[in-house]
Design an enzyme around this catalytic site. Structure first.
Site, PDB file in Angstrom:
ATOM      1  N   SER A  55      27.526 -69.019 -84.983  1.00 33.43           N
ATOM      2  CA  SER A  55      26.131 -68.584 -85.074  1.00 33.43           C
ATOM      3  C   SER A  55      25.751 -68.361 -86.531  1.00 33.43           C
ATOM      4  O   SER A  55      26.303 -67.487 -87.206  1.00 33.43           O
ATOM      5  CB  SER A  55      25.921 -67.296 -84.280  1.00 33.43           C
ATOM      6  OG  SER A  55      24.663 -66.756 -84.652  1.00 33.43           O
ATOM      7  N   HIS A 110      25.107 -72.957 -83.711  1.00 31.06           N
ATOM      8  CA  HIS A 110      24.305 -72.091 -82.829  1.00 31.06           C
ATOM      9  C   HIS A 110      23.213 -71.421 -83.668  1.00 31.06           C
ATOM     10  O   HIS A 110      23.504 -70.712 -84.641  1.00 31.06           O
ATOM     11  CB  HIS A 110      25.206 -71.044 -82.163  1.00 31.06           C
ATOM     12  CG  HIS A 110      24.502 -70.196 -81.166  1.00 31.06           C
ATOM     13  ND1 HIS A 110      24.223 -70.599 -79.876  1.00 31.06           N
ATOM     14  CD2 HIS A 110      23.996 -68.935 -81.268  1.00 31.06           C
ATOM     15  CE1 HIS A 110      23.595 -69.640 -79.219  1.00 31.06           C
ATOM     16  NE2 HIS A 110      23.434 -68.612 -80.045  1.00 31.06           N
ATOM     17  N   ASP A 133      19.932 -68.962 -83.709  1.00 30.35           N
ATOM     18  CA  ASP A 133      19.297 -67.868 -82.967  1.00 30.35           C
ATOM     19  C   ASP A 133      17.879 -67.604 -83.454  1.00 30.35           C
ATOM     20  O   ASP A 133      17.678 -67.219 -84.607  1.00 30.35           O
ATOM     21  CB  ASP A 133      20.110 -66.586 -83.145  1.00 30.35           C
ATOM     22  CG  ASP A 133      21.429 -66.643 -82.403  1.00 30.35           C
ATOM     23  OD1 ASP A 133      21.405 -66.814 -81.169  1.00 30.35           O
ATOM     24  OD2 ASP A 133      22.482 -66.515 -83.061  1.00 30.35           O
ATOM     25  N   MET A 186      14.530 -65.330 -82.942  1.00 26.90           N
ATOM     26  CA  MET A 186      14.069 -64.048 -82.359  1.00 26.90           C
ATOM     27  C   MET A 186      12.635 -63.778 -82.802  1.00 26.90           C
ATOM     28  O   MET A 186      12.292 -64.000 -83.957  1.00 26.90           O
ATOM     29  CB  MET A 186      14.964 -62.909 -82.854  1.00 26.90           C
ATOM     30  CG  MET A 186      16.431 -63.126 -82.580  1.00 26.90           C
ATOM     31  SD  MET A 186      17.399 -61.781 -83.281  1.00 26.90           S
ATOM     32  CE  MET A 186      19.055 -62.398 -82.984  1.00 26.90           C
ATOM     33  N   HIS A 228      19.022 -71.206 -79.552  1.00 30.22           N
ATOM     34  CA  HIS A 228      18.936 -70.109 -78.578  1.00 30.22           C
ATOM     35  C   HIS A 228      17.637 -69.353 -78.846  1.00 30.22           C
ATOM     36  O   HIS A 228      17.537 -68.609 -79.825  1.00 30.22           O
ATOM     37  CB  HIS A 228      20.177 -69.216 -78.766  1.00 30.22           C
ATOM     38  CG  HIS A 228      20.190 -67.993 -77.907  1.00 30.22           C
ATOM     39  ND1 HIS A 228      21.082 -66.945 -78.136  1.00 30.22           N
ATOM     40  CD2 HIS A 228      19.462 -67.624 -76.814  1.00 30.22           C
ATOM     41  CE1 HIS A 228      20.888 -66.010 -77.225  1.00 30.22           C
ATOM     42  NE2 HIS A 228      19.906 -66.388 -76.419  1.00 30.22           N
ATOM     43  N   MET A 262      15.253 -66.523 -78.283  1.00 31.17           N
ATOM     44  CA  MET A 262      15.058 -65.169 -77.745  1.00 31.17           C
ATOM     45  C   MET A 262      13.604 -64.813 -78.004  1.00 31.17           C
ATOM     46  O   MET A 262      13.272 -63.950 -78.826  1.00 31.17           O
ATOM     47  CB  MET A 262      16.022 -64.200 -78.437  1.00 31.17           C
ATOM     48  CG  MET A 262      17.451 -64.349 -77.950  1.00 31.17           C
ATOM     49  SD  MET A 262      18.663 -63.681 -79.096  1.00 31.17           S
ATOM     50  CE  MET A 262      18.922 -65.107 -80.126  1.00 31.17           C
ATOM     51  N   MET A 309      24.977 -63.849 -71.967  1.00 27.46           N
ATOM     52  CA  MET A 309      24.982 -62.885 -73.072  1.00 27.46           C
ATOM     53  C   MET A 309      26.053 -61.831 -72.806  1.00 27.46           C
ATOM     54  O   MET A 309      26.025 -61.155 -71.770  1.00 27.46           O
ATOM     55  CB  MET A 309      23.625 -62.181 -73.207  1.00 27.46           C
ATOM     56  CG  MET A 309      22.491 -62.982 -73.811  1.00 27.46           C
ATOM     57  SD  MET A 309      22.712 -63.670 -75.479  1.00 27.46           S
ATOM     58  CE  MET A 309      23.375 -62.302 -76.415  1.00 27.46           C
ATOM     59  N   ASP A 331      28.040 -65.685 -75.520  1.00 22.65           N
ATOM     60  CA  ASP A 331      27.394 -65.343 -76.789  1.00 22.65           C
ATOM     61  C   ASP A 331      27.386 -63.836 -77.004  1.00 22.65           C
ATOM     62  O   ASP A 331      26.714 -63.105 -76.279  1.00 22.65           O
ATOM     63  CB  ASP A 331      25.958 -65.897 -76.775  1.00 22.65           C
ATOM     64  CG  ASP A 331      25.257 -65.767 -78.115  1.00 22.65           C
ATOM     65  OD1 ASP A 331      25.892 -65.320 -79.093  1.00 22.65           O
ATOM     66  OD2 ASP A 331      24.061 -66.117 -78.176  1.00 22.65           O
ATOM     67  N   GLY A 381      29.582 -65.351 -84.356  1.00 24.95           N
ATOM     68  CA  GLY A 381      28.875 -65.117 -85.607  1.00 24.95           C
ATOM     69  C   GLY A 381      29.761 -64.396 -86.606  1.00 24.95           C
ATOM     70  O   GLY A 381      30.393 -65.000 -87.463  1.00 24.95           O
TER      71      GLY A 381
END
Ligand code: DX5
Ligand code: ZN
Length: 217
Positions: A7, A32, A34, A36, A65, A67, A136, A174, A196
């Site tokens: 990540s 990966h 992320d 947000m 991913h 979020m 998750m 994850d 990560g």
């Protein structure tokens, strides 16, 4: 052996090119990424322009991913930015089936993420339509949190559902993966490991990726 998806949330953002090069030369197959929005999760990370740049720095799979609320509004933009796999949250999608169809029609693999409190059986009528389930193992929003042990039961239940239905859906885990818990995570049925802090805060990230790859062997 599991697919390893470091990540980039834990990467050094002032040296992203260097960290991408490091991953390119590692055994990690996926990046990966992320995203947000400060609404679905209580944090804001990075978005489209950063992913566009990362896309130019690697040929590996870009595993995005999301979020975010209303992810359907952004599926096309993330495809254009270079996403290969686009994962959206079950909890953010009242019209999940429509969102999955949209992601697939854009030519991406579709993933569905489950928060720690969301039971896997809620996927029983959609599992045949998705390419991956992201489980998750921490509450989404931040790197460096502790793995929630009950997640292992969820992985086993999900694996059974996938095998019983004769599907090839991938299971991705994850949050909070370490060199200590990776073997148990793989044995429970995980196909893709996100990591990560364990990768980027280690003295030798490439060796750590190799060790994660061999976990459970
Ligand atoms: C958390 C993110 C994770 C995070 C994992 O909300 O979805 O991908 O970067 O970080 P670690 O492996 O440090 O828990
Ligand atoms: Zn993630």
């Amino acid at each position: 052996m599991p697919i390893i998806a470091p990540s980039l949330l834990s990467a050094d953002f002032l040296n992203l090119q260097r960290d991408c090069d490091m991953l390119n030369e590692s055994e990690a197959e996926w990046f990966h990424l992320d995203v947000m929005d400060g609404r679905f999760v209580p944090n804001i990370s990075y978005g489209l322009p950063v992913i566009e740049h990362i896309r130019k720095a690697t040929r590996k799979i870009c595993d995005v991913h999301l979020m975010i609320m209303e992810p359907g509004n952004y599926a096309e933009a993330f495809k254009k930015a270079g996403a290969d796999v686009l994962t959206i949250h079950y909890e953010a999608c009242p019209h999940l089936h429509r969102n999955i169809q949209q992601i697939r029609s854009l030519g991406m693999k579709a993933g569905v993420a489950l928060n720690p409190h969301t039971p896997v059986h809620l996927l029983s009528d959609i599992i045949q339509d998705i390419d991956m389930v992201l489980v998750m193992s921490v509450n989404p929003g931040f790197g460096g949190q502790q793995f929630i042990p009950h997640t292992l039961d969820k992985i086993r239940t999900l694996k059974k559902m996938i095998i019983d239905k004769n599907l090839s859906t991938l299971i991705e885990i994850d949050g909070g993966v370490t060199l200590d818990n990776a073997a148990a995570i793989v044995k429970a049925g995980t196909d893709v490991i996100v990591a990560g802090n364990t990768v980027f805060k280690s003295a030798n990230p490439q060796a750590t990726i190799a060790a994660l790859k061999n976990a459970g062997n």
